[in-house]
Design a protein around this motif. Structure first.
Motif, PDB file in Angstrom:
ATOM      1  N   PHE A   1      10.292 -52.929   7.103  1.00  0.00           N
ATOM      2  CA  PHE A   1      10.639 -53.560   8.373  1.00  0.00           C
ATOM      3  C   PHE A   1      11.729 -52.769   9.092  1.00  0.00           C
ATOM      4  N   THR A   2      12.789 -52.405   8.368  1.00  0.00           N
ATOM      5  CA  THR A   2      13.849 -51.621   8.991  1.00  0.00           C
ATOM      6  C   THR A   2      13.353 -50.233   9.392  1.00  0.00           C
ATOM      7  N   GLY A   3      12.428 -49.680   8.614  1.00  0.00           N
ATOM      8  CA  GLY A   3      11.857 -48.384   8.982  1.00  0.00           C
ATOM      9  C   GLY A   3      11.107 -48.451  10.301  1.00  0.00           C
ATOM     10  N   LEU A   4      10.314 -49.497  10.477  1.00  0.00           N
ATOM     11  CA  LEU A   4       9.588 -49.664  11.738  1.00  0.00           C
ATOM     12  C   LEU A   4      10.541 -49.913  12.902  1.00  0.00           C
ATOM     13  N   LEU A   5      11.626 -50.667  12.657  1.00  0.00           N
ATOM     14  CA  LEU A   5      12.610 -50.901  13.717  1.00  0.00           C
ATOM     15  C   LEU A   5      13.265 -49.594  14.163  1.00  0.00           C
ATOM     16  N   LEU A   6      13.624 -48.749  13.197  1.00  0.00           N
ATOM     17  CA  LEU A   6      14.241 -47.471  13.552  1.00  0.00           C
ATOM     18  C   LEU A   6      13.265 -46.564  14.296  1.00  0.00           C
ATOM     19  N   ILE A   7      11.997 -46.610  13.911  1.00  0.00           N
ATOM     20  CA  ILE A   7      10.995 -45.816  14.622  1.00  0.00           C
ATOM     21  C   ILE A   7      10.862 -46.288  16.063  1.00  0.00           C
ATOM     22  N   LEU A   8      10.799 -47.609  16.254  1.00  0.00           N
ATOM     23  CA  LEU A   8      10.685 -48.154  17.613  1.00  0.00           C
ATOM     24  C   LEU A   8      11.901 -47.779  18.461  1.00  0.00           C
ATOM     25  N   LEU A   9      13.094 -47.810  17.852  1.00  0.00           N
ATOM     26  CA  LEU A   9      14.305 -47.554  18.625  1.00  0.00           C
ATOM     27  C   LEU A   9      14.526 -46.069  18.887  1.00  0.00           C
ATOM     28  N   PHE A  10      14.589 -45.272  17.814  1.00  0.00           N
ATOM     29  CA  PHE A  10      15.001 -43.882  17.956  1.00  0.00           C
ATOM     30  C   PHE A  10      13.855 -42.924  18.299  1.00  0.00           C
ATOM     31  N   SER A  11      12.628 -43.301  17.976  1.00  0.00           N
ATOM     32  CA  SER A  11      11.512 -42.398  18.239  1.00  0.00           C
ATOM     33  C   SER A  11      10.738 -42.777  19.498  1.00  0.00           C
ATOM     34  N   ILE A  12      10.414 -44.045  19.639  1.00  0.00           N
ATOM     35  CA  ILE A  12       9.567 -44.468  20.761  1.00  0.00           C
ATOM     36  C   ILE A  12      10.383 -44.766  22.014  1.00  0.00           C
ATOM     37  N   LYS A  13      11.499 -45.498  21.859  1.00  0.00           N
ATOM     38  CA  LYS A  13      12.309 -45.868  23.019  1.00  0.00           C
ATOM     39  C   LYS A  13      13.222 -44.734  23.473  1.00  0.00           C
ATOM     40  N   LEU A  14      13.998 -44.177  22.548  1.00  0.00           N
ATOM     41  CA  LEU A  14      14.999 -43.184  22.916  1.00  0.00           C
ATOM     42  C   LEU A  14      14.509 -41.741  22.799  1.00  0.00           C
ATOM     43  N   HIS A  15      13.444 -41.499  22.017  1.00  0.00           N
ATOM     44  CA  HIS A  15      12.888 -40.156  21.815  1.00  0.00           C
ATOM     45  C   HIS A  15      13.934 -39.188  21.248  1.00  0.00           C
ATOM     46  N   TRP A  16      14.769 -39.696  20.348  1.00  0.00           N
ATOM     47  CA  TRP A  16      15.797 -38.863  19.751  1.00  0.00           C
ATOM     48  C   TRP A  16      15.330 -38.187  18.464  1.00  0.00           C
ATOM     49  N   LEU A  17      14.577 -38.937  17.647  1.00  0.00           N
ATOM     50  CA  LEU A  17      14.234 -38.461  16.316  1.00  0.00           C
ATOM     51  C   LEU A  17      12.720 -38.503  16.112  1.00  0.00           C
ATOM     52  N   PRO A  18      12.162 -37.538  15.374  1.00  0.00           N
ATOM     53  CA  PRO A  18      10.728 -37.596  15.045  1.00  0.00           C
ATOM     54  C   PRO A  18      10.461 -38.640  13.955  1.00  0.00           C
ATOM     55  N   PHE A  19       9.345 -39.354  14.071  1.00  0.00           N
ATOM     56  CA  PHE A  19       9.036 -40.374  13.065  1.00  0.00           C
ATOM     57  C   PHE A  19       8.009 -39.893  12.051  1.00  0.00           C
ATOM     58  N   VAL A  20       7.484 -38.685  12.219  1.00  0.00           N
ATOM     59  CA  VAL A  20       6.568 -38.091  11.238  1.00  0.00           C
ATOM     60  C   VAL A  20       7.266 -36.886  10.613  1.00  0.00           C
ATOM     61  N   PHE A  21       7.423 -36.928   9.293  1.00  0.00           N
ATOM     62  CA  PHE A  21       8.107 -35.865   8.558  1.00  0.00           C
ATOM     63  C   PHE A  21       7.175 -34.663   8.440  1.00  0.00           C
ATOM     64  N   ARG A  22       7.664 -33.503   8.856  1.00  0.00           N
ATOM     65  CA  ARG A  22       6.867 -32.276   8.812  1.00  0.00           C
ATOM     66  C   ARG A  22       7.398 -31.346   7.741  1.00  0.00           C
ATOM     67  N   ALA A  23       6.497 -30.908   6.884  1.00  0.00           N
ATOM     68  CA  ALA A  23       6.889 -29.955   5.836  1.00  0.00           C
ATOM     69  C   ALA A  23       6.696 -28.507   6.289  1.00  0.00           C
ATOM     70  N   ASP A  24       5.960 -28.304   7.366  1.00  0.00           N
ATOM     71  CA  ASP A  24       5.641 -26.949   7.832  1.00  0.00           C
ATOM     72  C   ASP A  24       6.398 -26.617   9.119  1.00  0.00           C
ATOM     73  N   ILE A  25       7.720 -26.725   9.073  1.00  0.00           N
ATOM     74  CA  ILE A  25       8.531 -26.391  10.242  1.00  0.00           C
ATOM     75  C   ILE A  25       8.548 -24.873  10.412  1.00  0.00           C
ATOM     76  N   SER A  26       8.210 -24.420  11.613  1.00  0.00           N
ATOM     77  CA  SER A  26       8.096 -22.978  11.862  1.00  0.00           C
ATOM     78  C   SER A  26       9.443 -22.317  12.128  1.00  0.00           C
ATOM     79  N   ALA A  27      10.480 -23.087  12.379  1.00  0.00           N
ATOM     80  CA  ALA A  27      11.796 -22.507  12.674  1.00  0.00           C
ATOM     81  C   ALA A  27      12.408 -21.910  11.412  1.00  0.00           C
ATOM     82  N   SER A  28      13.474 -21.153  11.604  1.00  0.00           N
ATOM     83  CA  SER A  28      14.175 -20.535  10.480  1.00  0.00           C
ATOM     84  C   SER A  28      15.668 -20.567  10.746  1.00  0.00           C
TER      85      SER A  28
END
Length: 319
Positions: free
Chosen positions: A147-174
C-alpha cells in the motif's frame, strides 16, 4: 569465543540438514511439472521428453533425488534451472547484489530512525514528541508495504514525476550519472522497507528503554551526580539494546521475505522476483536454493545476535 563459535556451527549443521529434508520433500511432492509446457508441445518427440526427464532424474525416488542434491550442494553445485537453462548459482549471483543493496540501505535507514526516536521518546515519555512519534509508528507498521509502495508511486512518479517507479538494471549511463540513476530508482523501495521496519523498531526501542530506565542501577547513577546524557547513553541504552539486537537479528531474514512484495511492486530484478518467477513456473531447483539460503540467513543472524550479546553485556561469557 572460538570454542563457542565452533560449537554453534556444529549445532547448525543438523539444523540445516533437517530444514533441507523438509524443503526438498515438500517441493518434490508438490503438484505441478516444470516440463508441462514441453509435454504439450507436439513438435517435441516423446522419446526426447523421456530422455530429458531421465537425465535430470525427475522420475527417481525422492530420497535418491535428495541425496543427489545434497552431494552436489556439498561440492558447490546448486543445480540447474529447468526454465532459464543456466546454473542456479549464476542466477542468484545476478540478483543478490540488487537485493542486498536495497535491503541493506533500508535497514540502515530503519535503525537511523528507530534508535534516536525510540531513545528520546523513552527519555521524554508522554511528551508531545513521544505522542507524535508513537502515532506515526502505529500508522507506519499498520500499513502494508504494497500500500505504501503504491502511494509513493502515485505521489513521486505519477503526480510529481520526480522518481522512476520501474527499476532498471540496464542503465546505459556510467560514472557519476550511473550512481545518480541507481540512487533515484532505489529511493522509493528503500523508503517503503525502511519506514515499515523503523515504525516497528521505534516502539520496541522505546519499550526496552522504559524497562531499563526504571532500574535501581540507573537511579544510583543519577544519585552519584552523573549527567543525564551519560546516564542514558552508558547505563540505559547499552542494556536496552540487548532485546533490540534479538529483534533485529530475528526479523532480518523476514525482511528478505517481505522484500519479495516490494520487488514485485517496483519491478526490482532481485532474489524476491526470482523466487516468485520460479514458483509460478515450477522451477524447483531455484525454489530450493533460494529458500535454503533464507534458512541459512535465519541461523546466521541468530549467531550474530548471540555474539553481540557479549559485547553489549559484559556479564555474558562464552564458554
Amino acid at each position: 569465543m572460538g570454542r563457542y563459535l565452533l560449537r554453534r556451527l556444529l549445532i547448525a549443521v543438523p539444523s540445516l540438514l533437517g530444514i533441507s529434508v523438509v524443503l526438498f520433500t515438500i517441493l518434490a511432492l508438490a503438484p505441478g511439472d516444470p516440463f508441462s509446457e514441453l509435454a504439450t508441445n507436439p513438435n517435441v518427440p516423446a522419446e526426447v521428453k523421456l530422455a530429458l526427464r531421465a537425465s535430470l532424474g525427475l522420475d527417481d525416488p525422492v530420497y535418491q533425488r535428495y541425496f543427489r542434491w545434497l552431494w552436489a550442494m556439498l561440492h558447490g553445485d546448486w543445480g540447474f534451472s529447468f526454465i532459464s537453462r543456466v546454473n542456479v548459482d549464476t542466477l542468484i549471483m545476478q540478483r543478490v547484489t540488487v537485493t542486498l543493496a536495497i535491503i541493506g540501505s533500508s535497514q540502515v535507514l530503519a535503525l537511523a530512525i528507530a534508535l534516536p526516536v525510540g531513545i528520546y521518546s523513552a527519555v521524554k515519555p508522554y511528551s508531545w514528541f513521544d505522542r507524535i512519534a508513537s502515532t506515526l509508528a502505529f500508522i507506519g507498521f499498520s500499513l502494508p508495504t504494497f500500500f505504501t509502495g503504491l502511494l509513493l508511486i502515485l505521489l513521486f512518479s505519477i503526480k510529481l514525476h520526480w522518481l522512476p517507479f520501474v527499476f532498471r538494471a540496464d542503465i546505459s549511463a556510467s560514472g557519476w550519472w550511473w550512481w545518480q540513476e541507481q540512487i533515484r530508482q532505489s529511493i522509493m523501495p528503500v523508503l517503503v522497507l525502511g519506514l515499515f521496519q523503523a515504525a516497528s523498531w521505534t516502539r520496541y526501542v522505546r519499550s526496552a528503554m522504559l524497562d531499563v530506565i526504571r532500574l535501581d542501577h540507573v537511579t544510583t547513577a543519577r544519585s552519584k551526580g552523573l549527567a543525564e546524557r551519560v546516564v542514558v547513553m552508558k547505563h540505559v541504552v547499552r542494556n536496552a539494546l540487548i532485546p533490540v539486537v534479538t529483534l533485529v537479528a530475528l526479523t532480518m531474514p523476514a525482511v528478505f521475505g517481505g522484500a519479495i512484495v516490494t520487488e514485485q511492486i517496483f519491478r526490482i530484478p532481485g532474489i524476491g522476483s526470482l523466487l516468485i518467477d520460479a514458483v509460478l513456473r515450477n522451477d524447483t531447483p531455484v525454489i530450493m536454493a533460494v529458500t535454503f539460503v533464507f534458512a541459512c540467513l535465519v541461523i546466521l543472524f541468530n549467531l550474530i545476535a548471540d555474539l553481540l550479546y557479549g559485547w553489549l553485556d559484559p556479564r555474558i561469557s562464552y564458554r
